[in-house]
Scaffold this motif. Structure first.
Motif, short mmCIF file in Angstrom:
data_model
loop_
_atom_site.label_atom_id
_atom_site.label_comp_id
_atom_site.label_asym_id
_atom_site.label_seq_id
_atom_site.Cartn_x
_atom_site.Cartn_y
_atom_site.Cartn_z
N MET A 170 -8.10 12.47 -14.65
CA MET A 170 -8.40 11.26 -13.65
C MET A 170 -9.33 11.28 -12.75
O MET A 170 -8.18 12.27 -11.68
N ILE A 171 -9.06 10.28 -11.55
CA ILE A 171 -9.69 10.17 -10.41
C ILE A 171 -9.42 9.45 -9.92
O ILE A 171 -9.62 8.44 -10.81
N VAL A 172 -8.86 9.09 -8.71
CA VAL A 172 -8.00 8.00 -7.92
C VAL A 172 -8.72 8.20 -6.93
O VAL A 172 -8.64 8.51 -6.21
N ALA A 173 -9.80 7.22 -6.20
CA ALA A 173 -10.19 6.44 -4.94
C ALA A 173 -9.40 5.78 -4.50
O ALA A 173 -9.01 4.40 -4.94
N PHE A 174 -9.21 5.70 -3.13
CA PHE A 174 -8.02 5.05 -2.70
C PHE A 174 -8.04 4.92 -0.69
O PHE A 174 -8.67 6.16 -0.79
N SER A 175 -7.86 4.06 -0.14
CA SER A 175 -7.69 3.65 1.03
C SER A 175 -6.10 3.38 1.46
O SER A 175 -5.88 1.89 0.75
N VAL A 176 -5.95 3.53 2.11
CA VAL A 176 -4.66 2.94 3.09
C VAL A 176 -4.69 2.65 4.44
O VAL A 176 -5.46 3.23 4.95
N THR A 177 -4.69 1.55 4.32
CA THR A 177 -4.51 0.50 6.37
C THR A 177 -4.14 -0.06 6.36
O THR A 177 -3.09 -0.98 5.82
N PRO A 178 -3.62 0.84 7.94
CA PRO A 178 -1.91 0.07 8.11
C PRO A 178 -2.54 -1.12 9.08
O PRO A 178 -3.58 -1.12 9.24
N LEU A 179 -1.69 -2.18 8.84
CA LEU A 179 -1.83 -3.16 9.50
C LEU A 179 -0.74 -3.66 10.46
O LEU A 179 0.56 -3.16 10.19
N GLY A 180 -1.09 -4.74 11.36
CA GLY A 180 -0.63 -4.59 12.87
C GLY A 180 -0.31 -3.66 13.69
O GLY A 180 0.79 -3.53 14.54
N ARG A 183 1.44 7.82 -3.67
CA ARG A 183 2.33 7.32 -2.97
C ARG A 183 2.94 7.48 -1.63
O ARG A 183 3.30 7.07 -0.96
N ARG A 184 2.84 9.06 -1.70
CA ARG A 184 3.20 9.38 -0.48
C ARG A 184 2.80 9.43 0.33
O ARG A 184 2.83 9.12 2.15
N ALA A 185 1.39 9.24 0.52
CA ALA A 185 0.44 8.74 1.09
C ALA A 185 0.94 7.33 1.67
O ALA A 185 0.23 7.54 3.10
N VAL A 186 1.24 6.69 1.53
CA VAL A 186 1.22 5.66 1.30
C VAL A 186 2.68 5.22 2.53
O VAL A 186 2.66 4.49 3.43
N ALA A 187 3.47 6.26 1.76
CA ALA A 187 4.91 6.19 2.88
C ALA A 187 4.11 6.64 3.98
O ALA A 187 5.31 6.51 5.02
N ALA A 188 3.70 7.68 3.92
CA ALA A 188 3.97 8.28 5.10
C ALA A 188 2.66 7.92 6.46
O ALA A 188 3.27 7.44 7.54
N VAL A 189 2.08 6.80 5.79
CA VAL A 189 1.22 5.95 6.68
C VAL A 189 2.10 4.25 7.43
O VAL A 189 3.31 3.90 8.26
N GLU A 190 3.43 3.51 5.99
CA GLU A 190 4.44 3.08 6.43
C GLU A 190 6.01 3.37 7.38
O GLU A 190 6.14 2.64 7.82
N GLU A 191 5.78 4.34 7.30
CA GLU A 191 6.72 5.25 8.27
C GLU A 191 6.48 4.69 9.44
O GLU A 191 7.16 4.19 10.56
N ARG A 192 4.65 4.32 10.35
CA ARG A 192 4.92 4.28 12.07
C ARG A 192 4.06 2.78 11.83
O ARG A 192 3.84 2.12 12.79
N ALA A 193 3.78 1.92 10.42
CA ALA A 193 3.05 0.79 10.33
C ALA A 193 4.16 0.06 9.94
O ALA A 193 5.02 -0.13 8.59
N PRO A 194 3.86 -1.33 10.08
CA PRO A 194 4.91 -2.88 9.50
C PRO A 194 4.67 -3.18 8.08
O PRO A 194 5.02 -3.73 7.82
N VAL A 231 -4.16 6.92 8.86
CA VAL A 231 -4.44 7.02 8.07
C VAL A 231 -5.11 9.12 8.15
O VAL A 231 -4.82 9.15 6.92
N ALA A 232 -4.94 9.59 9.55
CA ALA A 232 -4.94 10.98 9.28
C ALA A 232 -3.58 11.32 8.40
O ALA A 232 -3.43 12.13 8.07
N ASP A 233 -2.57 10.67 8.65
CA ASP A 233 -1.40 11.01 8.10
C ASP A 233 -1.15 10.78 6.32
O ASP A 233 -1.07 11.73 5.69
N ALA A 234 -1.95 9.96 6.65
CA ALA A 234 -2.10 9.93 4.64
C ALA A 234 -2.85 11.23 3.62
O ALA A 234 -2.23 11.74 3.59
N VAL A 235 -4.27 11.32 4.98
CA VAL A 235 -5.34 12.49 4.62
C VAL A 235 -4.84 13.36 4.74
O VAL A 235 -4.77 14.40 3.51
#
Length: 106
Positions: free
Chosen positions: A1-11, A55-66, A20-24
Motif C-alpha cells: 500500500m502507498i499512503v500519501a499524507f500531510s501533517v500540519t501543526p495548528l496554532g 501515527r508516530r509522525a503525527v505524534a512527533a508534531v503533536e509533542e510541540r503543537a497544540p 513538518v521536519a519532525d514528522a519527515v
C-alpha cells in the motif's frame, strides 16, 4: 500500500517547516520507501507498518503543537511492491512516448 499524507501543526503561526521536519524525520527513520514533496509525504509498505509510521509522525508534531491536522490518501493494492517507483516510471514513459500502448478508439 502507498499512503500519501500531510501533517500540519495548528496554532503555531505560519512557519511550520520545523514541525513538518519532525514528522519527515520519523518517516525517513522508518526505513520504508518514501518521498516528500511540497504538499505530501508518501510512504509504502504493509498496512500496519505504514499506519504506525503515520501515527508516530503525527505524534512527533503533536509533542510541540497544540493541535494537528492530518490529511491521508491511501492506495491499497495487495501484492504490489515498489509502487512509489513504478507508478512514476509509467507516467514518465507516457510523457516520453505519448500514445504508446493506447487502445484505438472504435
Amino acid at each position: 500500500m502507498i499512503v500519501a499524507f500531510s501533517v500540519t501543526p495548528l496554532g503555531v503561526g505560519e512557519e511550520v517547516g520545523e514541525y513538518v521536519a519532525d514528522a519527515v524525520r520519523v518517516v525517513r527513520a522508518s526505513g520504508l520507501p518514501n518521498r516528500t514533496d511540497a504538499m505530501f509525504t508518501s510512504i509504502e509498505g504493509e498496512w500496519d507498518e505504514v499506519m504506525d509510521v503515520v501515527r508516530r509522525a503525527v505524534a512527533a508534531v503533536e509533542e510541540r503543537a497544540p493541535r494537528v491536522s492530518l490529511v491521508l490518501k491511501a492506495d491499497i493494492r495487495p501484492g504490489v511492491t515498489d509502487g512509489l517507483t513504478s507508478k512514476m516510471e509509467t507516467v514518465e514513459r507516457h510523457l516520453t512516448h505519448p500514445g504508446e500502448g493506447r487502445q484505438p478508439e472504435e
